[in-house]
Scaffold this motif. Structure first.
Motif, mmCIF file in Angstrom:
data_model
loop_
_atom_site.group_PDB
_atom_site.id
_atom_site.type_symbol
_atom_site.label_atom_id
_atom_site.label_comp_id
_atom_site.label_asym_id
_atom_site.label_seq_id
_atom_site.Cartn_x
_atom_site.Cartn_y
_atom_site.Cartn_z
ATOM 1 N N PRO A 193 31.939 31.034 37.319
ATOM 2 C CA PRO A 193 31.804 30.567 38.750
ATOM 3 C C PRO A 193 33.002 31.105 39.282
ATOM 4 N N SER A 194 33.823 30.377 38.811
ATOM 5 C CA SER A 194 35.667 30.233 38.868
ATOM 6 C C SER A 194 36.083 31.412 38.546
ATOM 7 N N GLN A 195 35.680 32.657 37.808
ATOM 8 C CA GLN A 195 36.264 33.689 37.549
ATOM 9 C C GLN A 195 35.793 34.467 38.586
ATOM 10 N N LEU A 196 34.403 34.683 39.034
ATOM 11 C CA LEU A 196 34.090 35.627 40.014
ATOM 12 C C LEU A 196 35.190 34.373 41.281
ATOM 13 N N ALA A 197 35.032 33.326 41.822
ATOM 14 C CA ALA A 197 35.958 33.103 42.839
ATOM 15 C C ALA A 197 37.362 33.632 42.958
ATOM 16 N N ALA A 198 38.209 33.649 41.805
ATOM 17 C CA ALA A 198 39.344 34.084 41.677
ATOM 18 C C ALA A 198 39.092 35.911 41.324
ATOM 19 N N ILE A 199 38.415 36.595 41.628
ATOM 20 C CA ILE A 199 37.896 38.259 41.471
ATOM 21 C C ILE A 199 38.362 38.565 42.844
ATOM 22 N N ILE A 200 37.321 37.282 43.842
ATOM 23 C CA ILE A 200 37.268 37.797 45.232
ATOM 24 C C ILE A 200 38.390 36.925 45.570
ATOM 25 N N GLY A 201 39.199 36.358 45.618
ATOM 26 C CA GLY A 201 41.127 36.634 45.783
ATOM 27 C C GLY A 201 41.917 36.723 45.646
ATOM 28 N N LEU A 202 41.802 37.797 44.129
ATOM 29 C CA LEU A 202 42.437 39.289 44.475
ATOM 30 C C LEU A 202 42.418 39.978 45.886
ATOM 31 N N VAL A 203 40.735 40.390 45.480
ATOM 32 C CA VAL A 203 40.502 41.271 46.646
ATOM 33 C C VAL A 203 40.744 40.695 48.085
ATOM 34 N N GLU A 204 40.981 39.603 48.574
ATOM 35 C CA GLU A 204 41.541 39.215 49.540
ATOM 36 C C GLU A 204 42.697 39.005 49.545
ATOM 37 N N ALA A 205 43.712 38.791 48.667
ATOM 38 C CA ALA A 205 45.224 39.117 48.990
ATOM 39 C C ALA A 205 45.429 39.990 48.753
ATOM 40 N N ASN A 206 44.645 41.507 49.101
ATOM 41 C CA ASN A 206 45.111 42.791 48.629
ATOM 42 C C ASN A 206 45.961 43.163 47.057
ATOM 43 N N THR A 207 45.464 42.359 45.876
ATOM 44 C CA THR A 207 46.160 42.841 44.775
ATOM 45 C C THR A 207 45.490 43.411 44.493
ATOM 46 N N ILE A 208 43.995 44.290 44.660
ATOM 47 C CA ILE A 208 43.294 44.729 44.010
ATOM 48 C C ILE A 208 42.646 45.574 44.804
ATOM 49 N N SER A 209 41.866 46.646 44.371
ATOM 50 C CA SER A 209 41.001 47.300 45.867
ATOM 51 C C SER A 209 39.369 46.841 45.650
ATOM 52 N N GLY A 210 38.768 46.580 46.848
ATOM 53 C CA GLY A 210 37.281 47.054 46.441
ATOM 54 C C GLY A 210 36.992 46.869 45.147
ATOM 55 N N SER A 211 36.937 48.647 44.524
ATOM 56 C CA SER A 211 36.586 49.189 43.863
ATOM 57 C C SER A 211 37.070 49.172 42.220
ATOM 58 N N ALA A 212 38.784 48.477 42.288
ATOM 59 C CA ALA A 212 38.833 48.065 40.704
ATOM 60 C C ALA A 212 38.028 46.246 40.423
ATOM 61 N N ALA A 213 38.427 46.052 41.636
ATOM 62 C CA ALA A 213 37.559 44.770 41.810
ATOM 63 C C ALA A 213 36.409 44.613 41.208
ATOM 64 N N LYS A 214 35.535 46.631 41.296
ATOM 65 C CA LYS A 214 33.753 46.099 40.872
ATOM 66 C C LYS A 214 34.379 45.964 38.860
ATOM 67 N N GLN A 215 35.141 47.207 38.759
ATOM 68 C CA GLN A 215 35.398 47.944 37.119
ATOM 69 C C GLN A 215 36.337 46.243 36.513
ATOM 70 N N VAL A 216 37.338 44.794 36.703
ATOM 71 C CA VAL A 216 37.415 44.042 36.610
ATOM 72 C C VAL A 216 36.137 43.474 36.240
ATOM 73 N N PHE A 217 35.275 43.006 37.762
ATOM 74 C CA PHE A 217 33.970 42.027 37.332
ATOM 75 C C PHE A 217 32.975 43.258 35.886
ATOM 76 N N ASP A 218 33.054 43.972 36.018
ATOM 77 C CA ASP A 218 31.923 44.485 35.004
ATOM 78 C C ASP A 218 32.678 44.167 33.477
ATOM 79 N N GLU A 219 34.273 44.599 33.160
ATOM 80 C CA GLU A 219 35.111 43.330 32.366
ATOM 81 C C GLU A 219 34.937 42.467 31.952
ATOM 82 N N VAL A 220 35.385 41.568 32.906
ATOM 83 C CA VAL A 220 34.576 39.911 32.695
ATOM 84 C C VAL A 220 33.313 40.093 32.666
ATOM 85 N N PHE A 221 32.352 39.846 33.110
ATOM 86 C CA PHE A 221 30.802 40.034 33.450
ATOM 87 C C PHE A 221 30.366 40.285 31.015
#
Ligand SMILES: [Zn+2]
Length: 477
Positions: free
Chosen positions: A369-397
């Motif tokens: 759960p804290s990794q998902l929270a971190a990914i959501i934080g990265l999108v909010e901080a504009n560090t990654i785009s929404g589509s890139a976040a999905k790629q990161v999520f897949d890999e972390v999953f």
């Protein structure tokens, strides 16, 4: 004449204890036939049953979750009948003094809430299984597998309060949610962990006298339960309309043909010659024991849904989807506890998370759960785009790697560097004089074309918000 259906359900839930109810044999599913047996569950003469305390704990918990009165003293009874899968010639069950009585659950159909009474919940042992060689009617031999004999069951008997097949289905689903959330039964209908018999009759509208009822045995899916009841209601009404009479009997649902067929005349309680089980002492439950179980009662699905909507402010639809599975609900709650916005967490859990769980199963999920929270934080901080976040999520999953590490490895960080983006934008504008002319003539829509070109040139990494701002500024010059 219009008829009203009157339905009561008897639901058998197989408890998730490690050992059987009256002996130490394993309850594990799928072993070699008769591997999990001993003199007690084989019904050898001279052996004595010993009650598994966990069965009592689990049943008290179910009773509390369904608003039952827990009996200070209850007793086991012998239910006598002969069948080859029952080596003792009787089943140890409860009859006159069950452990839980007079409860209720609320069900919801089409947004309407209704209370269904629970007459009783009692403990009993399961029987074994017969395996026929080939088809039953032509079989030359049958085998007896007693691994299931003596596996603990909880029987939950409802009042005849149910008035439609939809309500019966909703009631069964509510019970399933409760046993699964309590962790006392896995709720798996296909494997027979949850089985249902229905008593059903019809009465003329306005009457308060129930008609003669038929019992439909062993329905192992929500859909079959509803179909069987729909068929049986029509059958009984047609019978009465054409001058016939419903007879009290036990029927089976043939799911291939969608019909119920007569199996045998219904047994009466006296056919079983119940009497108190002389090999077991009465079960005495004091307030301390009940309070101990009360303290362990987990939050149930209904309560979770109310809290998600009321306290976390997510839509009712989201709350329903997320809580349909306890593990998913826990994952969602922990993501929010790790600092993620509730609605954003719910979108991820219902979207990417649910998709991958469905594809690969809960066991494959390495993400925390804290990794998902971190990914959501990265999108909010504009560090990654929404589509890139999905790629990161897949890999972390699938790998459980740290999201930032994945981001670096894949070079997915979003470019928000104004200088670099401006350079790219200028190149595009120079290369597209026609489109620039159209924009200046008032065609605002052409802006999308420029954004697309810049995003393409940056490999999808440019921050679209920054791209938009720079484009508007440069085109206004
Ligand atoms: Zn045994």
């Amino acid at each position: 004449m219009k008829f009203i259906p009157v339905i009561g359900l008897e639901v058998h839930a197989q408890l998730k204890t490690k050992s059987k109810i009256f002996c130490g044999c394993s309850t594990r599913f799928g072993a070699e036939p008769n591997a999990h047996t001993c003199p007690v569950c084989l019904g050898m003469p001279g052996v004595l049953p010993v009650l598994n305390r966990k069965v009592v704990d689990d049943t008290i918990m179910m009773g509390l979750a369904t608003n039952c009165r827990i009996a200070p003293e209850s007793i086991f009874a012998r239910k006598n009948y002969f069948y080859p899968d029952l080596p003792k010639g009787y089943q140890i069950s409860q009859y006159e003094a069950p452990i839980c009585e007079n409860g209720w659950v609320n069900i919801s159909v089409d947004g309407q809430s209704r209370r269904i009474g629970i007459t009783r919940i009692h403990m009993e042992e399961d029987a074994g299984k017969l395996v026929h060689e080939g088809a039953l009617d032509s079989s030359r031999a049958s085998f007896v597998d007693l691994n299931r004999a003596c596996v603990p069951l909880m029987e939950i008997v409802s009042e005849p309060d149910i008035r439609s097949p939809e309500e019966a289905r909703a009631y069964m689903q509510t019970l399933r949610d409760i046993v699964v959330y309590l962790g006392v039964c896995d709720g798996n209908l296909e494997e027979g962990s949850l089985r249902c018999d229905a008593n059903i009759s019809v009465m003329p509208e306005g009457s308060d006298t129930f008609g003669t009822r038929a019992e439909i045995k062993n329905m192992n899916s929500f859909r079959f339960l509803q179909q069987a009841l729909e068929y049986e209601i029509d059958r009984q009404i047609d019978l009465i309309d054409s001058g016939g009479q419903v007879v009290q009997e036990t029927r089976l649902f043939d799911s291939d043909k969608g019909v119920t067929v007569s199996m045998r005349g219904k047994e009466e309680a006296h056919d079983y010659r119940y009497f108190p089980e002389p090999d077991l002492v009465p079960i005495r439950i004091d307030e301390d024991w009940i309070n101990q179980i009360k303290d362990q009662l987990p939050e149930l699905r209904n309560e979770k849904m109310r809290r998600y909507v009321g306290e976390m402010g997510i839509p009712e639809y989201d709350a329903e989807v997320i809580t349909s599975d306890r593990e998913t609900a826990v994952f969602f709650e922990e993501t929010v506890a790790a600092g993620a916005d509730a609605k954003k967490a719910s979108n991820w859990v219902m979207g990417e998370y649910a998709r991958l769980i469905k594809e690969k199963g809960h066991d494959a999920a390495k993400i925390t759960p804290s990794q998902l929270a971190a990914i959501i934080g990265l999108v909010e901080a504009n560090t990654i785009s929404g589509s890139a976040a999905k790629q990161v999520f897949d890999e972390v999953f699938t790998t459980g790697k740290d999201p930032k590490t994945v981001l670096d490895e894949k070079g997915l960080a979003q470019v928000s560097d104004v200088g670099a983006i401006e350079e790219e934008v200028q190149k595009i504008l120079v290369a597209s004089p026609d489109q620039v002319k159209q924009y200046k003539e008032g065609n605002e829509k052409i802006l999308g074309y420029f954004v697309g070109q810049v995003m393409k040139a940056s490999g999808g990494k440019a921050n679209p918000k920054v791209v938009n701002e720079i484009l508007r500024r440069l085109l206004a010059d």
